[in-house]
Design a protein around this motif. Structure first.
Motif, PDB file in Angstrom:
ATOM      1  N   GLU A 151     -55.590  68.777 -35.834  1.00 49.78           N
ATOM      2  CA  GLU A 151     -55.585  70.103 -36.467  1.00 49.78           C
ATOM      3  C   GLU A 151     -55.805  71.193 -35.421  1.00 49.78           C
ATOM      4  O   GLU A 151     -55.241  72.275 -35.504  1.00 49.78           O
ATOM      5  N   ALA A 152     -56.642  70.860 -34.423  1.00 47.64           N
ATOM      6  CA  ALA A 152     -56.972  71.868 -33.406  1.00 47.64           C
ATOM      7  C   ALA A 152     -55.820  72.103 -32.431  1.00 47.64           C
ATOM      8  O   ALA A 152     -55.740  73.167 -31.827  1.00 47.64           O
ATOM      9  N   ILE A 153     -54.955  71.137 -32.283  1.00 46.36           N
ATOM     10  CA  ILE A 153     -53.945  71.280 -31.223  1.00 46.36           C
ATOM     11  C   ILE A 153     -52.497  71.353 -31.714  1.00 46.36           C
ATOM     12  O   ILE A 153     -51.657  71.987 -31.073  1.00 46.36           O
ATOM     13  N   ALA A 154     -52.204  70.739 -32.870  1.00 45.22           N
ATOM     14  CA  ALA A 154     -50.784  70.577 -33.228  1.00 45.22           C
ATOM     15  C   ALA A 154     -50.188  71.860 -33.813  1.00 45.22           C
ATOM     16  O   ALA A 154     -50.788  72.514 -34.653  1.00 45.22           O
ATOM     17  N   ASP A 155     -48.989  72.173 -33.354  1.00 39.83           N
ATOM     18  CA  ASP A 155     -48.216  73.265 -33.952  1.00 39.83           C
ATOM     19  C   ASP A 155     -47.431  72.742 -35.147  1.00 39.83           C
ATOM     20  O   ASP A 155     -47.229  73.437 -36.134  1.00 39.83           O
ATOM     21  N   ASP A 156     -46.961  71.509 -35.012  1.00 35.44           N
ATOM     22  CA  ASP A 156     -46.153  70.875 -36.054  1.00 35.44           C
ATOM     23  C   ASP A 156     -46.763  69.521 -36.388  1.00 35.44           C
ATOM     24  O   ASP A 156     -47.436  68.914 -35.545  1.00 35.44           O
ATOM     25  N   LEU A 157     -46.493  69.060 -37.578  1.00 31.90           N
ATOM     26  CA  LEU A 157     -47.045  67.774 -38.022  1.00 31.90           C
ATOM     27  C   LEU A 157     -45.948  66.904 -38.607  1.00 31.90           C
ATOM     28  O   LEU A 157     -45.029  67.400 -39.277  1.00 31.90           O
ATOM     29  N   ILE A 158     -46.084  65.609 -38.337  1.00 35.53           N
ATOM     30  CA  ILE A 158     -45.273  64.608 -39.039  1.00 35.53           C
ATOM     31  C   ILE A 158     -46.285  63.614 -39.607  1.00 35.53           C
ATOM     32  O   ILE A 158     -47.088  63.060 -38.858  1.00 35.53           O
ATOM     33  N   ILE A 159     -46.252  63.398 -40.902  1.00 38.21           N
ATOM     34  CA  ILE A 159     -47.161  62.419 -41.526  1.00 38.21           C
ATOM     35  C   ILE A 159     -46.313  61.288 -42.087  1.00 38.21           C
ATOM     36  O   ILE A 159     -45.343  61.525 -42.825  1.00 38.21           O
ATOM     37  N   ILE A 160     -46.670  60.083 -41.668  1.00 39.35           N
ATOM     38  CA  ILE A 160     -45.881  58.909 -42.040  1.00 39.35           C
ATOM     39  C   ILE A 160     -46.788  57.932 -42.781  1.00 39.35           C
ATOM     40  O   ILE A 160     -47.971  57.812 -42.473  1.00 39.35           O
ATOM     41  N   GLY A 161     -46.236  57.243 -43.744  1.00 43.51           N
ATOM     42  CA  GLY A 161     -46.989  56.220 -44.485  1.00 43.51           C
ATOM     43  C   GLY A 161     -46.015  55.174 -44.981  1.00 43.51           C
ATOM     44  O   GLY A 161     -44.930  55.517 -45.473  1.00 43.51           O
ATOM     45  N   GLY A 162     -46.365  53.922 -44.796  1.00 42.60           N
ATOM     46  CA  GLY A 162     -45.468  52.857 -45.235  1.00 42.60           C
ATOM     47  C   GLY A 162     -44.091  52.951 -44.607  1.00 42.60           C
ATOM     48  O   GLY A 162     -43.093  52.560 -45.221  1.00 42.60           O
ATOM     49  N   GLY A 163     -44.036  53.489 -43.394  1.00 48.10           N
ATOM     50  CA  GLY A 163     -42.755  53.575 -42.671  1.00 48.10           C
ATOM     51  C   GLY A 163     -41.898  54.768 -43.030  1.00 48.10           C
ATOM     52  O   GLY A 163     -40.851  54.988 -42.421  1.00 48.10           O
ATOM     53  N   ARG A 164     -42.342  55.553 -44.012  1.00 48.48           N
ATOM     54  CA  ARG A 164     -41.530  56.703 -44.432  1.00 48.48           C
ATOM     55  C   ARG A 164     -42.231  58.016 -44.111  1.00 48.48           C
ATOM     56  O   ARG A 164     -43.457  58.102 -44.184  1.00 48.48           O
ATOM     57  N   ILE A 165     -41.448  59.018 -43.817  1.00 49.97           N
ATOM     58  CA  ILE A 165     -42.029  60.351 -43.607  1.00 49.97           C
ATOM     59  C   ILE A 165     -42.532  60.886 -44.948  1.00 49.97           C
ATOM     60  O   ILE A 165     -41.781  60.938 -45.920  1.00 49.97           O
ATOM     61  N   LEU A 166     -43.797  61.270 -44.959  1.00 48.89           N
ATOM     62  CA  LEU A 166     -44.391  61.800 -46.191  1.00 48.89           C
ATOM     63  C   LEU A 166     -44.400  63.323 -46.189  1.00 48.89           C
ATOM     64  O   LEU A 166     -44.367  63.941 -47.241  1.00 48.89           O
ATOM     65  N   ALA A 167     -44.494  63.898 -44.997  1.00 49.20           N
ATOM     66  CA  ALA A 167     -44.450  65.359 -44.877  1.00 49.20           C
ATOM     67  C   ALA A 167     -44.158  65.698 -43.430  1.00 49.20           C
ATOM     68  O   ALA A 167     -44.527  64.949 -42.518  1.00 49.20           O
ATOM     69  N   GLN A 168     -43.494  66.805 -43.214  1.00 48.63           N
ATOM     70  CA  GLN A 168     -43.330  67.319 -41.860  1.00 48.63           C
ATOM     71  C   GLN A 168     -43.082  68.811 -41.939  1.00 48.63           C
ATOM     72  O   GLN A 168     -42.590  69.315 -42.938  1.00 48.63           O
ATOM     73  N   GLY A 169     -43.470  69.482 -40.881  1.00 47.75           N
ATOM     74  CA  GLY A 169     -43.291  70.927 -40.843  1.00 47.75           C
ATOM     75  C   GLY A 169     -44.351  71.553 -39.969  1.00 47.75           C
ATOM     76  O   GLY A 169     -45.082  70.842 -39.264  1.00 47.75           O
ATOM     77  N   SER A 170     -44.432  72.866 -40.016  1.00 52.97           N
ATOM     78  CA  SER A 170     -45.433  73.522 -39.174  1.00 52.97           C
ATOM     79  C   SER A 170     -46.817  73.239 -39.752  1.00 52.97           C
ATOM     80  O   SER A 170     -47.006  73.172 -40.978  1.00 52.97           O
ATOM     81  N   ALA A 171     -47.776  73.050 -38.844  1.00 48.15           N
ATOM     82  CA  ALA A 171     -49.133  72.718 -39.272  1.00 48.15           C
ATOM     83  C   ALA A 171     -49.682  73.827 -40.163  1.00 48.15           C
ATOM     84  O   ALA A 171     -50.341  73.550 -41.171  1.00 48.15           O
ATOM     85  N   ALA A 172     -49.404  75.055 -39.799  1.00 50.53           N
ATOM     86  CA  ALA A 172     -49.938  76.181 -40.572  1.00 50.53           C
ATOM     87  C   ALA A 172     -49.423  76.139 -41.997  1.00 50.53           C
ATOM     88  O   ALA A 172     -50.195  76.278 -42.958  1.00 50.53           O
ATOM     89  N   GLU A 173     -48.135  75.899 -42.156  1.00 51.64           N
ATOM     90  CA  GLU A 173     -47.555  75.874 -43.501  1.00 51.64           C
ATOM     91  C   GLU A 173     -48.081  74.696 -44.312  1.00 51.64           C
ATOM     92  O   GLU A 173     -48.457  74.831 -45.472  1.00 51.64           O
ATOM     93  N   LEU A 174     -48.099  73.524 -43.677  1.00 55.15           N
ATOM     94  CA  LEU A 174     -48.484  72.316 -44.415  1.00 55.15           C
ATOM     95  C   LEU A 174     -49.941  72.363 -44.863  1.00 55.15           C
ATOM     96  O   LEU A 174     -50.270  71.888 -45.945  1.00 55.15           O
ATOM     97  N   THR A 175     -50.795  72.915 -44.010  1.00 56.76           N
ATOM     98  CA  THR A 175     -52.218  72.875 -44.348  1.00 56.76           C
ATOM     99  C   THR A 175     -52.657  74.075 -45.202  1.00 56.76           C
ATOM    100  O   THR A 175     -53.694  74.014 -45.843  1.00 56.76           O
ATOM    101  N   SER A 176     -51.851  75.125 -45.225  1.00 56.86           N
ATOM    102  CA  SER A 176     -52.283  76.324 -45.944  1.00 56.86           C
ATOM    103  C   SER A 176     -52.360  76.072 -47.448  1.00 56.86           C
ATOM    104  O   SER A 176     -53.199  76.627 -48.141  1.00 56.86           O
ATOM    105  N   THR A 177     -51.500  75.202 -47.956  1.00 52.67           N
ATOM    106  CA  THR A 177     -51.472  74.978 -49.403  1.00 52.67           C
ATOM    107  C   THR A 177     -52.316  73.777 -49.820  1.00 52.67           C
ATOM    108  O   THR A 177     -52.429  73.466 -50.989  1.00 52.67           O
ATOM    109  N   SER A 178     -52.897  73.084 -48.836  1.00 54.90           N
ATOM    110  CA  SER A 178     -53.558  71.823 -49.184  1.00 54.90           C
ATOM    111  C   SER A 178     -55.054  71.840 -48.920  1.00 54.90           C
ATOM    112  O   SER A 178     -55.719  70.826 -49.135  1.00 54.90           O
ATOM    113  N   GLY A 179     -55.589  72.943 -48.426  1.00 56.52           N
ATOM    114  CA  GLY A 179     -57.021  72.990 -48.145  1.00 56.52           C
ATOM    115  C   GLY A 179     -57.404  72.296 -46.860  1.00 56.52           C
ATOM    116  O   GLY A 179     -58.533  71.841 -46.718  1.00 56.52           O
TER     117      GLY A 179
END
Ligand SMILES: Nc1ncnc2c1ncn2[C@@H]1O[C@H](COP(=O)(O)OP(=O)(O)OP(=O)(O)O)[C@@H](O)[C@H]1O
Length: 260
Positions: free
Chosen positions: A192-220
């Motif tokens: 969270e402190a360093i990434a500009d963008d995030l890719i979250i993977i689970g079970g081999g599939r992408i679960l979310a990706q995008g800018s860290a700011a956008e992804l975390t702003s709506t999720s707390g």
């Protein structure tokens, strides 16, 4: 720039990376997150041509990794800090690679200095290294050829707090100078402190990706986002074992029960 296009990997009938596509851009640090066994390392190995995908492809600096001439001059890779010859010194390992990459010998001392290994540490056999020292050597190795891209699998694992802070600064400077960084980590706060963008993977599939700011702003925050997304993939919320919050939570051991 790193591009993964529909990367898919099966081991026997088991699908471990499933149609994974993403782009890591220059000037940005991309955090690659997922529970144990999610497929992060397999994906990174495919990017570096160490594992062959069943389908899909990946490009680094617009080329398949295998087609890069002198790849260490373009891409710095740290996938397993312990994968070094234990009987060689850190300096010898770096000198051998400098030779293979046709780099001036002075480059070795330069990266030893950059990663903060002392002269004594650099001249010790790597079998005597702590995990943190191995990570520093691994990063020195990745930086040796002055690459434009870094692919790092859990590089902060084993670093002390000062080392983690130092690594954060180093990767930030690398990206700010126009480099592309892809790093996996289980340390959500660190990512969270360093990434500009995030890719979250689970079970081999992408679960979310995008800018860290956008992804975390709506999720707390990243931790909430990570657990929300990965809970269904078994190990996200409760880890490998069975002792999740509901087993040791307030319901069983809460104040009400203790007080009565
Ligand atoms: N060579 C292999 N043969 C068979 N299965 C493999 C092989 N390499 C990886 N796997 C399986 O692929 C899945 C994904 O593994 P991978 O190492 O990519 O996960 P990861 O997200 O990096 O996990 P971790 O966070 O624990 O390092 C796991 O179930 C693993 O057991």
């Amino acid at each position: 720039m790193i591009q993964a296009e529909h990367l898919t990997k099966r081991y026997r009938s088991r699908l471990v990376v499933d149609d994974v596509s993403f782009v890591c851009r220059p000037g940005r640090v991309t955090g690659f997150l997922g529970p144990n066994g999610a497929g992060k390392s397999t994906t990174m190995r495919m990017l570096c041509a160490l594992t062959t995908p069943n389908s899909g492809r990946s490009l680094v600096l617009q080329h398949p990794f295998r087609e890069l001439r002198n790849p260490g001059r373009h891409v710095g890779v740290l996938l397993d800090a312990s994968a070094q010859h234990g009987g060689r010194t850190g300096r010898e390992i770096l000198a051998l690679s400098a030779c293979l990459m046709s780099l001036p010998a002075a480059r070795v001392q330069r990266v030893v200095d950059v990663v903060g290994l002392t002269a004594r540490e650099a001249d010790a056999r790597t079998r005597t290294y702590s995990l943190g020292m191995r990570q520093r050597l691994g990063l020195a190795h990745a930086l040796l050829g002055e690459p434009q891209v870094l692919i790092l699998d859990e590089p902060v694992n084993g670093l002390d707090p000062a080392g983690i802070r130092w690594m954060r600064g180093l990767l930030r400077s690398f990206a700010d100078a126009g480099g592309t960084v892809l790093l996996s980590s289980h340390l959500l706060h660190e990512v969270e402190a360093i990434a500009d963008d995030l890719i979250i993977i689970g079970g081999g599939r992408i679960l979310a990706q995008g800018s860290a700011a956008e992804l975390t702003s709506t999720s707390g925050g990243l931790e909430e986002l990570f657990f929300d997304l990965t809970a269904q993939h078994g190990r996200g919320q409760h880890g490998r074992g069975q002792y999740g919050r509901e087993q040791f939570g307030r319901e069983q051991f809460g104040r009400e029960e203790v007080a009565s």
